[in-house]
Design a protein around this motif. Structure first.
Motif, PDB file in Angstrom:
ATOM      1  N   LEU A 162     -24.352   9.670  46.424  1.00  0.00           N
ATOM      2  CA  LEU A 162     -24.138  10.436  45.201  1.00  0.00           C
ATOM      3  C   LEU A 162     -23.938  11.926  45.461  1.00  0.00           C
ATOM      4  O   LEU A 162     -23.323  12.632  44.660  1.00  0.00           O
ATOM      5  N   LYS A 163     -24.466  12.407  46.566  1.00  0.00           N
ATOM      6  CA  LYS A 163     -24.288  13.826  46.897  1.00  0.00           C
ATOM      7  C   LYS A 163     -22.902  14.099  47.479  1.00  0.00           C
ATOM      8  O   LYS A 163     -22.497  15.249  47.583  1.00  0.00           O
ATOM      9  N   GLU A 164     -22.189  13.024  47.844  1.00  0.00           N
ATOM     10  CA  GLU A 164     -20.910  13.204  48.535  1.00  0.00           C
ATOM     11  C   GLU A 164     -19.702  12.709  47.745  1.00  0.00           C
ATOM     12  O   GLU A 164     -18.604  13.250  47.850  1.00  0.00           O
ATOM     13  N   ARG A 165     -19.888  11.648  46.961  1.00  0.00           N
ATOM     14  CA  ARG A 165     -18.716  11.043  46.317  1.00  0.00           C
ATOM     15  C   ARG A 165     -19.130  10.268  45.082  1.00  0.00           C
ATOM     16  O   ARG A 165     -20.308  10.132  44.762  1.00  0.00           O
ATOM     17  N   ARG A 166     -18.106   9.725  44.389  1.00  0.00           N
ATOM     18  CA  ARG A 166     -18.351   8.848  43.260  1.00  0.00           C
ATOM     19  C   ARG A 166     -19.041   7.562  43.741  1.00  0.00           C
ATOM     20  O   ARG A 166     -18.731   7.036  44.804  1.00  0.00           O
ATOM     21  N   SER A 167     -19.991   7.087  42.994  1.00  0.00           N
ATOM     22  CA  SER A 167     -20.658   5.825  43.306  1.00  0.00           C
ATOM     23  C   SER A 167     -20.791   5.011  42.032  1.00  0.00           C
ATOM     24  O   SER A 167     -21.169   5.537  40.978  1.00  0.00           O
ATOM     25  N   VAL A 168     -20.472   3.730  42.133  1.00  0.00           N
ATOM     26  CA  VAL A 168     -20.590   2.817  40.999  1.00  0.00           C
ATOM     27  C   VAL A 168     -21.525   1.686  41.388  1.00  0.00           C
ATOM     28  O   VAL A 168     -21.345   1.046  42.431  1.00  0.00           O
ATOM     29  N   ILE A 169     -22.542   1.486  40.582  1.00  0.00           N
ATOM     30  CA  ILE A 169     -23.404   0.314  40.746  1.00  0.00           C
ATOM     31  C   ILE A 169     -23.346  -0.485  39.448  1.00  0.00           C
ATOM     32  O   ILE A 169     -23.069   0.064  38.378  1.00  0.00           O
ATOM     33  N   VAL A 170     -23.581  -1.783  39.549  1.00  0.00           N
ATOM     34  CA  VAL A 170     -23.393  -2.659  38.387  1.00  0.00           C
ATOM     35  C   VAL A 170     -24.602  -3.569  38.225  1.00  0.00           C
ATOM     36  O   VAL A 170     -25.057  -4.189  39.186  1.00  0.00           O
ATOM     37  N   ALA A 200     -17.173 -10.899  42.913  1.00  0.00           N
ATOM     38  CA  ALA A 200     -16.121 -10.136  42.246  1.00  0.00           C
ATOM     39  C   ALA A 200     -16.460  -8.649  42.189  1.00  0.00           C
ATOM     40  O   ALA A 200     -15.592  -7.791  42.384  1.00  0.00           O
ATOM     41  N   LEU A 201     -17.701  -8.334  41.941  1.00  0.00           N
ATOM     42  CA  LEU A 201     -18.108  -6.932  41.866  1.00  0.00           C
ATOM     43  C   LEU A 201     -18.066  -6.264  43.236  1.00  0.00           C
ATOM     44  O   LEU A 201     -17.699  -5.089  43.361  1.00  0.00           O
ATOM     45  N   LYS A 202     -18.437  -7.011  44.262  1.00  0.00           N
ATOM     46  CA  LYS A 202     -18.328  -6.493  45.622  1.00  0.00           C
ATOM     47  C   LYS A 202     -16.866  -6.183  45.957  1.00  0.00           C
ATOM     48  O   LYS A 202     -16.546  -5.109  46.498  1.00  0.00           O
ATOM     49  N   GLU A 203     -15.974  -7.106  45.605  1.00  0.00           N
ATOM     50  CA  GLU A 203     -14.545  -6.904  45.889  1.00  0.00           C
ATOM     51  C   GLU A 203     -13.952  -5.763  45.066  1.00  0.00           C
ATOM     52  O   GLU A 203     -13.008  -5.092  45.503  1.00  0.00           O
ATOM     53  N   ALA A 204     -14.542  -5.522  43.886  1.00  0.00           N
ATOM     54  CA  ALA A 204     -14.058  -4.431  43.032  1.00  0.00           C
ATOM     55  C   ALA A 204     -14.495  -3.064  43.548  1.00  0.00           C
ATOM     56  O   ALA A 204     -14.003  -2.037  43.076  1.00  0.00           O
ATOM     57  N   GLY A 205     -15.438  -3.063  44.503  1.00  0.00           N
ATOM     58  CA  GLY A 205     -15.855  -1.809  45.116  1.00  0.00           C
ATOM     59  C   GLY A 205     -17.222  -1.309  44.718  1.00  0.00           C
ATOM     60  O   GLY A 205     -17.595  -0.182  45.081  1.00  0.00           O
ATOM     61  N   ALA A 206     -17.990  -2.094  43.980  1.00  0.00           N
ATOM     62  CA  ALA A 206     -19.331  -1.650  43.589  1.00  0.00           C
ATOM     63  C   ALA A 206     -20.180  -1.395  44.833  1.00  0.00           C
ATOM     64  O   ALA A 206     -20.209  -2.210  45.760  1.00  0.00           O
ATOM     65  N   ASP A 207     -20.874  -0.279  44.845  1.00  0.00           N
ATOM     66  CA  ASP A 207     -21.743   0.030  45.975  1.00  0.00           C
ATOM     67  C   ASP A 207     -22.972  -0.871  46.004  1.00  0.00           C
ATOM     68  O   ASP A 207     -23.552  -1.104  47.069  1.00  0.00           O
ATOM     69  N   ALA A 208     -23.391  -1.326  44.840  1.00  0.00           N
ATOM     70  CA  ALA A 208     -24.563  -2.189  44.769  1.00  0.00           C
ATOM     71  C   ALA A 208     -24.567  -2.899  43.426  1.00  0.00           C
ATOM     72  O   ALA A 208     -23.918  -2.459  42.468  1.00  0.00           O
ATOM     73  N   ILE A 209     -25.291  -4.010  43.360  1.00  0.00           N
ATOM     74  CA  ILE A 209     -25.566  -4.634  42.067  1.00  0.00           C
ATOM     75  C   ILE A 209     -27.068  -4.553  41.824  1.00  0.00           C
ATOM     76  O   ILE A 209     -27.868  -4.622  42.754  1.00  0.00           O
ATOM     77  N   THR A 210     -27.437  -4.331  40.595  1.00  0.00           N
ATOM     78  CA  THR A 210     -28.850  -4.287  40.248  1.00  0.00           C
ATOM     79  C   THR A 210     -29.205  -5.558  39.493  1.00  0.00           C
ATOM     80  O   THR A 210     -28.409  -6.079  38.711  1.00  0.00           O
ATOM     81  N   LEU A 211     -30.411  -6.058  39.754  1.00  0.00           N
ATOM     82  CA  LEU A 211     -30.871  -7.302  39.144  1.00  0.00           C
ATOM     83  C   LEU A 211     -32.148  -7.032  38.368  1.00  0.00           C
ATOM     84  O   LEU A 211     -33.176  -6.634  38.941  1.00  0.00           O
ATOM     85  N   ALA A 212     -32.094  -7.250  37.060  1.00  0.00           N
ATOM     86  CA  ALA A 212     -33.231  -6.962  36.193  1.00  0.00           C
ATOM     87  C   ALA A 212     -34.387  -7.906  36.466  1.00  0.00           C
ATOM     88  O   ALA A 212     -34.213  -9.012  36.993  1.00  0.00           O
ATOM     89  N   ASP A 213     -35.579  -7.450  36.091  1.00  0.00           N
ATOM     90  CA  ASP A 213     -36.805  -8.215  36.307  1.00  0.00           C
ATOM     91  C   ASP A 213     -37.275  -8.761  34.962  1.00  0.00           C
ATOM     92  O   ASP A 213     -38.088  -8.165  34.266  1.00  0.00           O
ATOM     93  N   LEU A 258     -15.370  -7.805  32.996  1.00  0.00           N
ATOM     94  CA  LEU A 258     -15.317  -6.515  32.310  1.00  0.00           C
ATOM     95  C   LEU A 258     -15.833  -5.391  33.210  1.00  0.00           C
ATOM     96  O   LEU A 258     -15.206  -4.336  33.345  1.00  0.00           O
ATOM     97  N   THR A 259     -16.983  -5.606  33.830  1.00  0.00           N
ATOM     98  CA  THR A 259     -17.547  -4.547  34.676  1.00  0.00           C
ATOM     99  C   THR A 259     -16.789  -4.418  35.994  1.00  0.00           C
ATOM    100  O   THR A 259     -16.758  -3.320  36.580  1.00  0.00           O
ATOM    101  N   ALA A 260     -16.157  -5.493  36.459  1.00  0.00           N
ATOM    102  CA  ALA A 260     -15.307  -5.373  37.657  1.00  0.00           C
ATOM    103  C   ALA A 260     -14.105  -4.478  37.358  1.00  0.00           C
ATOM    104  O   ALA A 260     -13.734  -3.605  38.160  1.00  0.00           O
ATOM    105  N   GLU A 261     -13.496  -4.676  36.180  1.00  0.00           N
ATOM    106  CA  GLU A 261     -12.360  -3.831  35.796  1.00  0.00           C
ATOM    107  C   GLU A 261     -12.791  -2.374  35.639  1.00  0.00           C
ATOM    108  O   GLU A 261     -12.089  -1.448  36.073  1.00  0.00           O
ATOM    109  N   LEU A 262     -13.965  -2.159  35.044  1.00  0.00           N
ATOM    110  CA  LEU A 262     -14.460  -0.799  34.857  1.00  0.00           C
ATOM    111  C   LEU A 262     -14.837  -0.142  36.186  1.00  0.00           C
ATOM    112  O   LEU A 262     -14.698   1.081  36.349  1.00  0.00           O
ATOM    113  N   THR A 263     -15.314  -0.945  37.129  1.00  0.00           N
ATOM    114  CA  THR A 263     -15.612  -0.408  38.467  1.00  0.00           C
ATOM    115  C   THR A 263     -14.349   0.144  39.104  1.00  0.00           C
ATOM    116  O   THR A 263     -14.322   1.275  39.621  1.00  0.00           O
ATOM    117  N   GLN A 264     -13.290  -0.655  39.060  1.00  0.00           N
ATOM    118  CA  GLN A 264     -12.010  -0.213  39.631  1.00  0.00           C
ATOM    119  C   GLN A 264     -11.491   1.016  38.899  1.00  0.00           C
ATOM    120  O   GLN A 264     -10.959   1.949  39.521  1.00  0.00           O
TER     121      GLN A 264
END
Length: 615
Positions: free
Chosen positions: A316-324, A343-356, A593-599
């Motif tokens: 985040l200090k260097e570039r744009r980062s998208v997590i989903v 799909a999210l990995k291929e779209a370029g997401a740096d990480a996926i978050t998983l709710a508890d 939807l979030t894959a498209e928004l990531t791109q």
């Protein structure tokens, strides 16, 4: 003669437990309230200990401070409860026994968000109440937090010349929760003016004696010990202590050998335990010299063998980062989840978050899915960890498991209360807050558990924290964020924002904070979805304009989803000018939807870079 004069050439016997004794009689309430409602019961316990041989008794005031009495709505009775307690103890001490005004520690065994200033205010009030009634000394007991004990000891010493007994409680033999060796802590308390220093609670005679073997006889103070009877068992819905008096009799001389001058009992002890100490030590002189066992040198804590693949705060200090965010499913079929992760990995997401278990509804364990998703798709998971479902034991075990699985990114959250979910009658644990959980995780990064135990390795967790920009007072939200940063938060993830005005307000409020932010954006799928989020989901608010836009397509789901995407893209446009981090929340497993928004978010970034280069 005076308490300290007697301790020069005598071993004095103190009393035993008050609270656990009352509990064993069937009392399960605020024990200090009994000073007013059942004074005869309290006085009879004092008299029983004196008859058993106690030379020193303590007032029934362990929790009679403002902070602890708040639990029972009795915070305005601090003076009355403390005054009554001293009067009862003095009435029982008819033959010259010493009466100590007891003040218990406020911070417990877990991390605490209570500030020292709050503790000071509560302590001073109780201290003055006890001193006004003319106690023979003060007993500061069951302090797990050395900072707290040192703070209140300094205050007490500055306000009175009566003897002060300062007692530490340990979870591990020989060390405090913060890894301070017991001998070091004892010396520090002596230097601050404690007349008697020692241990109480948590440990039984065996482990307390082992700890005392590492303690030197103080030069200017005396040593004390108040061991527990045993570890408690849980039988038919009640806690029971089973250590017998004969065992205490057999340990009495061992306490003497460690230089103890004041010997009493803590949880689970009864007049029978105190009588055992009294009879065994009757007429014996205290020892003045002992051989101290040297504490083993701490073993160097090894760094973890497996390190995080990427550092989100660093990115985040260097570039744009998208997590989903991609929530674990409610049902056992996981095929769609793994398709989405890929799909999210291929779209370029740096990480996926998983709710508890978001909204307190049970889903497949996010740790299990995180481990499998990482192995099968290569995506980096961020595991949400809620305080709602696990006590301190479970949280520590969970952290150890995450480390073992190589899952290093955690979002520490309080968690929605159980009453909002599928099982409103379920218990919400909340042993700790999210702020305290962050502290716990960072302590693991030092290779130390919450109890002070050496973990053998340092974990390498990166800790995200939640931020809600949709509250009425952003100033208060920022103040809470500052506390999370002080506790060790590395970055923040926000609740979804649905207006450019809110984005600007959000940015202006947090721009001075030293850690980066991911801005939450969640695509809307329908008009009903928009209304549900606005009216029923805590922490999310939509503007009238957004809901009106979605209402235009309330009978056309395809167009509604398209409109939701356009709204999200316009928010990404605005957010990209202000923040480097974009946090996309996947609705209803609609990962396309979030894959498209990531791109889209990355394309916006590339366009901004080209514009800068062309200037």
């Amino acid at each position: 003669m005076g308490l300290l004069k007697d301790l020069e050439d005598k071993i004095l016997i103190a009393d035993g437990a008050m609270g656990t004794l009352l509990y064993s009689y069937g009392t399960d309430c605020c024990f200090e309230q009994l000073n007013l409602t059942h004074p005869e019961q309290i006085q009879s316990i004092h008299q029983a200990y004196i008859q058993a041989g106690a030379h020193v008794i303590q007032t029934n005031t362990y929790s009679a401070n403002y902070i602890k009495l708040q639990r029972y709505g009795l915070e305005e009775q601090v003076k009355d409860l403390n005054s009554a307690a001293v009067k009862l103890a003095k009435k029982a001490a008819a033959n010259g026994e010493y009466v100590l005004g007891t003040i218990g520690g406020i911070r417990g065994t877990g991390p605490s968000s209570l500030s020292i200033e709050e503790i000071k205010r509560s302590f001073r009030e109780q201290l003055y109440c006890l001193l006004l009634e003319g106690v023979d000394g003060l007993l500061l007991e069951t302090f797990y937090d050395l900072e707290e004990l040192e703070t209140v000891l300094e205050i007490a010493r500055s306000q009175t010349s009566v003897p002060i007994i300062s007692q530490i409680s340990l979870q591990e033999v020989g060390v405090l929760n913060d890894r301070t060796p017991i001998n070091t802590a004892i010396r520090r308390l002596e230097d601050l003016g404690a007349d008697v220093v020692g241990l109480n609670c948590r440990l039984g005679p065996f482990h307390m004696i082992k700890t005392l073997e590492e303690v030197e006889i103080p030069k200017h103070a005396f040593l004390s010990a108040y061991p527990n009877a045993s570890l408690p068992s849980y039988v038919d819905g009640k806690f029971q202590y089973e250590g017998d008096a004969e065992y205490f009799k057999n340990s009495a001389l061992l306490f003497r050998e460690q230089g103890i001058r004041l010997l009493g009992g803590c949880c689970g002890t009864t007049p029978a335990h105190i009588e055992a100490f009294s009879k065994e030590l009757h007429g014996l002189q205290p020892i003045t010299e002992k051989v101290v066992k040297k504490r083993p040198e701490p073993v160097a804590v090894r760094e973890a063998g497996q390190k995080p693949e990427i550092s989100l705060p660093g990115i985040l200090k260097e570039r744009r980062s998208v997590i989903v965010e991609l929530d674990p499913p409610r049902k056992l079929d996981t095929s769609l989840f793994f398709e989405g992760a890929k799909a999210l990995k291929e779209a370029g997401a740096d990480a996926i978050t998983l709710a508890d278990n978001s909204l307190a509804s049970p889903r497949i364990c996010n740790t299990s899915l995180s481990s499998l998703a990482k192995a099968q798709t290569g995506v980096q998971p961020i595991v949400h960890l809620a305080c709602r479902d696990r006590n301190i034991i479970g949280l520590q075990s969970h952290l150890m498991g995450l480390h073992t699985l190589g899952l290093h990114d955690i979002l520490a959250i309080t968690g929605d209360p159980a009453k909002v979910g599928d099982f409103p009658g379920a218990s919400s644990v909340y042993d700790v807050t999210s702020i305290e959980l962050i502290k716990m995780i960072k302590q693991f990064n030092e290779g130390v558990s919450l109890s002070g135990k050496d973990l053998g390795q340092k974990t390498q967790f990166t800790v995200g924290a939640a931020f809600n920009p949709n509250v009425k007072s952003l100033e208060r939200a920022v103040q809470r964020a500052e506390k999370k940063i002080e506790s060790g938060a590395d970055y923040f993830i926000s609740q979804p924002v649905y207006s450019e005005e809110k984005l600007m307000e959000f940015h202006d409020a947090v721009k001075g904070l030293p850690v980066p932010f991911y801005v939450g954006i969640m695509p809307l799928t329908s008009s009903r979805n928009a209304d549900f989020l606005h009216y029923e989901v805590p922490g999310i608010k939509l503007t009238d304009q957004i809901r009106e836009r979605m209402a235009t397509f309330k009978d056309d789901p395809v167009s509604a989803a398209r409109e939701g995407l356009q709204i999200s893209k316009s928010l990404i446009d605005a957010a990209s000018e202000l923040f480097n981090g974009i946090y996309l929340i996947t609705p209803f497993m609609r990962f396309e939807l979030t894959a498209e928004l990531t791109q889209y978010a990355y394309e916006i970034d590339r366009q901004q870079t080209r514009r800068i280069q062309n200037v």
